[in-house]
Design a protein around this motif. Structure first.
Motif, PDB file in Angstrom:
ATOM      1  N   ALA A 267       0.701  -1.207   0.035  1.00  0.00           N
ATOM      2  CA  ALA A 267       0.072   0.062   0.117  1.00  0.00           C
ATOM      3  C   ALA A 267       0.873   1.314  -0.159  1.00  0.00           C
ATOM      4  O   ALA A 267       1.881   1.298   0.766  1.00  0.00           O
ATOM      5  N   ALA A 268       0.555   2.095  -1.026  1.00  0.00           N
ATOM      6  CA  ALA A 268       1.581   3.351  -1.060  1.00  0.00           C
ATOM      7  C   ALA A 268       1.309   4.201   0.299  1.00  0.00           C
ATOM      8  O   ALA A 268       0.260   4.657   0.898  1.00  0.00           O
ATOM      9  N   MET A 269       2.440   4.778   0.852  1.00  0.00           N
ATOM     10  CA  MET A 269       2.359   5.703   1.783  1.00  0.00           C
ATOM     11  C   MET A 269       3.337   6.713   1.710  1.00  0.00           C
ATOM     12  O   MET A 269       4.494   6.531   0.865  1.00  0.00           O
ATOM     13  N   THR A 270       3.247   7.850   2.270  1.00  0.00           N
ATOM     14  CA  THR A 270       4.187   8.856   2.333  1.00  0.00           C
ATOM     15  C   THR A 270       4.717   8.953   4.017  1.00  0.00           C
ATOM     16  O   THR A 270       3.758   9.149   4.769  1.00  0.00           O
ATOM     17  N   LEU A 271       6.085   8.862   3.993  1.00  0.00           N
ATOM     18  CA  LEU A 271       6.469   9.123   5.326  1.00  0.00           C
ATOM     19  C   LEU A 271       7.034  10.507   5.424  1.00  0.00           C
ATOM     20  O   LEU A 271       7.832  10.942   4.749  1.00  0.00           O
ATOM     21  N   VAL A 272       6.567  11.438   6.183  1.00  0.00           N
ATOM     22  CA  VAL A 272       7.019  12.680   6.615  1.00  0.00           C
ATOM     23  C   VAL A 272       8.640  12.506   7.426  1.00  0.00           C
ATOM     24  O   VAL A 272       8.547  11.311   7.894  1.00  0.00           O
ATOM     25  N   PRO A 273       9.331  13.367   7.493  1.00  0.00           N
ATOM     26  CA  PRO A 273      10.343  13.355   8.426  1.00  0.00           C
ATOM     27  C   PRO A 273      10.018  12.763   9.738  1.00  0.00           C
ATOM     28  O   PRO A 273       9.098  13.545  10.414  1.00  0.00           O
ATOM     29  N   GLY A 274      10.669  11.833  10.187  1.00  0.00           N
ATOM     30  CA  GLY A 274      10.377  11.292  11.200  1.00  0.00           C
ATOM     31  C   GLY A 274       9.244  10.085  11.491  1.00  0.00           C
ATOM     32  O   GLY A 274       9.105   9.610  12.563  1.00  0.00           O
ATOM     33  N   GLY A 275       8.655  10.032  10.235  1.00  0.00           N
ATOM     34  CA  GLY A 275       7.492   8.967  10.076  1.00  0.00           C
ATOM     35  C   GLY A 275       8.241   7.664  10.142  1.00  0.00           C
ATOM     36  O   GLY A 275       9.179   7.433   9.649  1.00  0.00           O
ATOM     37  N   LYS A 276       7.240   6.741  10.579  1.00  0.00           N
ATOM     38  CA  LYS A 276       7.851   5.252  10.491  1.00  0.00           C
ATOM     39  C   LYS A 276       6.811   4.388   9.698  1.00  0.00           C
ATOM     40  O   LYS A 276       5.623   4.735   9.523  1.00  0.00           O
ATOM     41  N   ALA A 277       7.534   3.223   9.281  1.00  0.00           N
ATOM     42  CA  ALA A 277       6.771   2.252   8.586  1.00  0.00           C
ATOM     43  C   ALA A 277       7.323   0.984   8.958  1.00  0.00           C
ATOM     44  O   ALA A 277       8.387   0.917   9.582  1.00  0.00           O
ATOM     45  N   SER A 278       6.530  -0.267   9.360  1.00  0.00           N
ATOM     46  CA  SER A 278       7.261  -1.493   9.587  1.00  0.00           C
ATOM     47  C   SER A 278       6.484  -2.587   8.600  1.00  0.00           C
ATOM     48  O   SER A 278       5.602  -2.440   7.896  1.00  0.00           O
ATOM     49  N   ALA A 279       7.269  -3.586   8.622  1.00  0.00           N
ATOM     50  CA  ALA A 279       7.126  -4.813   7.918  1.00  0.00           C
ATOM     51  C   ALA A 279       7.034  -5.942   9.296  1.00  0.00           C
ATOM     52  O   ALA A 279       8.293  -6.059   9.762  1.00  0.00           O
ATOM     53  N   ASN A 280       6.106  -6.996   9.007  1.00  0.00           N
ATOM     54  CA  ASN A 280       6.205  -7.860   9.885  1.00  0.00           C
ATOM     55  C   ASN A 280       6.983  -8.912   9.567  1.00  0.00           C
ATOM     56  O   ASN A 280       7.406  -9.371   8.301  1.00  0.00           O
ATOM     57  N   LEU A 281       7.828  -9.600  10.595  1.00  0.00           N
ATOM     58  CA  LEU A 281       8.716 -10.703  10.408  1.00  0.00           C
ATOM     59  C   LEU A 281       8.275 -11.965  11.174  1.00  0.00           C
ATOM     60  O   LEU A 281       7.832 -11.923  12.257  1.00  0.00           O
ATOM     61  N   HIS A 282       8.582 -13.098  10.679  1.00  0.00           N
ATOM     62  CA  HIS A 282       8.356 -14.410  11.234  1.00  0.00           C
ATOM     63  C   HIS A 282       9.288 -15.432  10.746  1.00  0.00           C
ATOM     64  O   HIS A 282       9.898 -15.639   9.647  1.00  0.00           O
TER      65      HIS A 282
END
Length: 198
Positions: free
Chosen positions: A127-142
């Motif tokens: 899904a497209a997203m825009t990260l502002v300075p300091g913004g975070k995104a995550s990906a789940n790991l298993h």
């Protein structure tokens, strides 16, 4: 006679005037209308006019690359030989950037690459997203910690990684992420989701 010459002169004058305006006649059938060369001011204006007309369009937001992102792997859960975590990236730049898709992820240690088999999971999907300075995104790991196949049951199932080379979506240069969560069994099999806002 005088009247005829005057009348003929008017006709000839009118005929000459019409011919000068470009009317096609047998005598000037191959002629074309004269064109006016552009003035130097109009030529300069067209060559220096900015593209996009008014310049009101917003500048395009670039993709998040390894120079703009800082990353970390955080554990979230464990049980019955399974381990769960999140690969979290932060926009450490000064401008917004876009992120959409899956990260590459290669386990490494001081000796080089450690066996890694990355499997993409669609929960959540891209899904497209825009990260502002300091913004975070995550990906789940298993991943798993129980030896399988020909892996040794005594000692580590695989060489122990100390870091991972993680490549942001649609990029080629990796960022280095510390890995302090031990060996990854099943040949280094890690399931990874697409990035989502966090």
């Amino acid at each position: 006679m005088t009247r005829r010459l005057i009348a003929c002169g008017l006709v000839l004058t009118a005929f000459a005037a019409v011919t000068a305006c470009g009317t096609r006649t047998p005598d000037n059938a191959s002629q074309t209308l004269p064109t006016s060369a552009p003035s130097s001011s109009s030529a300069t204006a067209s060559s220096t006019a900015p593209a996009g007309n008014s310049g009101a369009a917003a500048p395009a937001v670039k993709r998040c690359d390894s120079t703009a992102l800082k990353g970390e792997v955080a554990p979230t859960d464990a049980g019955a030989g399974n381990r769960y975590g999140k690969f979290v990236v932060t926009n450490s730049g000064t401008t917004p950037c876009t992120l959409n898709g899956y990260s590459g992820f290669q386990l490494e240690n001081a000796s080089g690459a450690v066996p890694t088999k990355l499997e993409r999971k669609a929960d959540p999907g891209p899904a497209a997203m825009t990260l502002v300075p300091g913004g975070k995104a995550s990906a789940n790991l298993h991943w798993g910690v129980v030896p399988s196949g020909n892996e040794p049951v005594e000692g580590p199932c695989q060489p122990e990684p100390s870091k991972a080379a993680a490549i942001p979506p649609d990029e080629t240069a990796p960022l280095t992420v510390p890995w302090t969560l031990g060996p990854v069994c099943s040949g280094g099999r890690i399931e990874i989701s697409a990035f989502y806002a966090s």
